[in-house]
Enzyme design. Structure first.
Site, short mmCIF file in Angstrom:
data_model
loop_
_atom_site.label_atom_id
_atom_site.label_comp_id
_atom_site.label_asym_id
_atom_site.label_seq_id
_atom_site.Cartn_x
_atom_site.Cartn_y
_atom_site.Cartn_z
CB CYS A 42 -0.91 0.01 1.23
SG CYS A 42 -2.08 1.39 1.24
CG ASP A 44 -0.69 3.99 5.30
OD1 ASP A 44 0.22 4.47 6.01
OD2 ASP A 44 -1.88 3.99 5.64
NE ARG A 46 -0.61 4.92 8.76
CZ ARG A 46 -1.89 4.75 9.09
NH1 ARG A 46 -2.26 4.94 10.33
NH2 ARG A 46 -2.78 4.39 8.17
CG HIS A 98 -1.53 -1.15 5.86
ND1 HIS A 98 -2.03 -0.15 6.65
CD2 HIS A 98 -1.74 -0.75 4.59
CE1 HIS A 98 -2.50 0.82 5.90
NE2 HIS A 98 -2.35 0.48 4.64
CB CYS A 101 -5.66 -0.68 4.55
SG CYS A 101 -5.34 -0.08 2.87
CO CO Z 1 -3.43 1.18 3.02
#
Ligand code: CO
Length: 212
Positions: A42, A44, A46, A98, A101
Site C-alpha cells: 500500500c 500508506d 506508515r 496492512h 488500511c
Molecule cells: Co493502506
C-alpha cells in the site's frame, strides 16, 4: 529545522553511514540490481517496504498503490511484475496489505470518492467474492481486518494469473507468491501462508498457458 531541509542532512548522514561499513557500497549498487523480492504494498506512508523487512537498497523491487491492488489493465503494475519476474528474476513476489488500511476502509463505505471509486471497486469485488464469510462476522473491526486479509489473498491470485509468473514458475520453480499483512500497531509482518501451489493449480485450470 524545517523537515524539508532536514531531509538533505539526513541523506548525507545515511550515505556516510553506508560508506563507513563498505566504501564501495554505492559503487557496487550502481553496477546493477539483483533483488530477491518484488514487494507490492500500500502507498500508506506508515508501511515503508524495505525498512519493515530490514532490507538494504538493492534487495527489494517495490511497487505501491492505494490498497495494494493488482489490476490486469494497470500498465504500471503489470510492467513492474513482468520486469521483476522476467528480467530481474525475483525469487519471491509479496503482496503486503496492512491493518488500518484507509483504502480498504473507504471501499467498505458507500460515499462518492471521485477517482478512487473505480480503483477501490477492486476491493469491493473482493468483498462480493467473500460476502458470505464477511457478512457472517458481526464485529465491524474483525470484518474490516478480514477484508484486508482477503484483499491480499485475491491480489496474490491476480499476480498468479499473469502469464509471466506462470511461465517463469513452470520453467524455473520461481517466483513463489506470498501474502503478508503488516500490523501498524506493533510493527510486525504476518505471513498469511497462502498455499501458492494450490492456488496456482486452481488458476491454471482456467488461466493456464502452454509452456514450451
Ligand atoms: Co493502506
Amino acid at each position: 529545522m524545517e523537515l524539508y531541509k532536514q531531509v538533505f542532512e539526513n541523506n548525507r548522514k545515511w550515505a556516510e553511514e553506508h560508506l563507513k561499513d563498505d566504501p564501495n557500497f554505492f559503487e557496487e549498487l550502481a553496477k546493477g540490481q539483483d533483488p530477491e523480492f518484488l514487494f507490492i504494498g500500500c502507498a500508506d506512508s506508515r508501511v515503508p517496504a524495505s525498512e519493515v523487512m530490514g532490507l538494504k537498497p538493492g534487495q527489494a523491487f517495490v511497487h505501491r498503490n492505494v490498497a495494494n491492488i493488482v489490476v490486469n489493465t494497470d500498465l504500471n503494475a503489470q510492467a513492474v511484475i513482468q520486469y521483476a519476474v522476467e528480467q530481474l528474476g525475483v525469487r519471491h513476489v509479496v503482496v503486503c496489505g496492512h491493518y488500518g488500511c484507509g483504502g480498504v476502509a473507504a471501499a467498505m463505505q458507500s460515499q462518492d470518492l471521485g477517482q478512487l471509486n473505480g480503483w477501490l471497486r477492486e476491493v469491493r469485488d473482493v468483498y462480493r467474492l467473500h460476502a458470505a464469510e464477511l457478512n457472517a462476522i458481526t464485529d465491524d473491526e474483525a470484518r474490516y481486518r478480514r477484508l484486508i486479509e482477503l484483499n491480499v489473498q485475491e491480489q496474490c491470485i491476480n499476480v498468479i494469473k499473469t502469464s509471466w509468473v506462470q511461465k517463469m514458475y513452470l520453467k524455473t520453480g520461481y517466483p513463489t507468491v506470498h501474502g503478508w499483512v503488516y500490523d501498524l500497531h506493533n510493527g510486525r509482518l504476518i505471513d498469511l501462508e497462502i498455499p501458492f501451489e494450490e492456488k496456482l493449480a486452481g488458476i491454471r485450470e482456467i488461466y493456464h498457458l502452454e509452456v514450451d
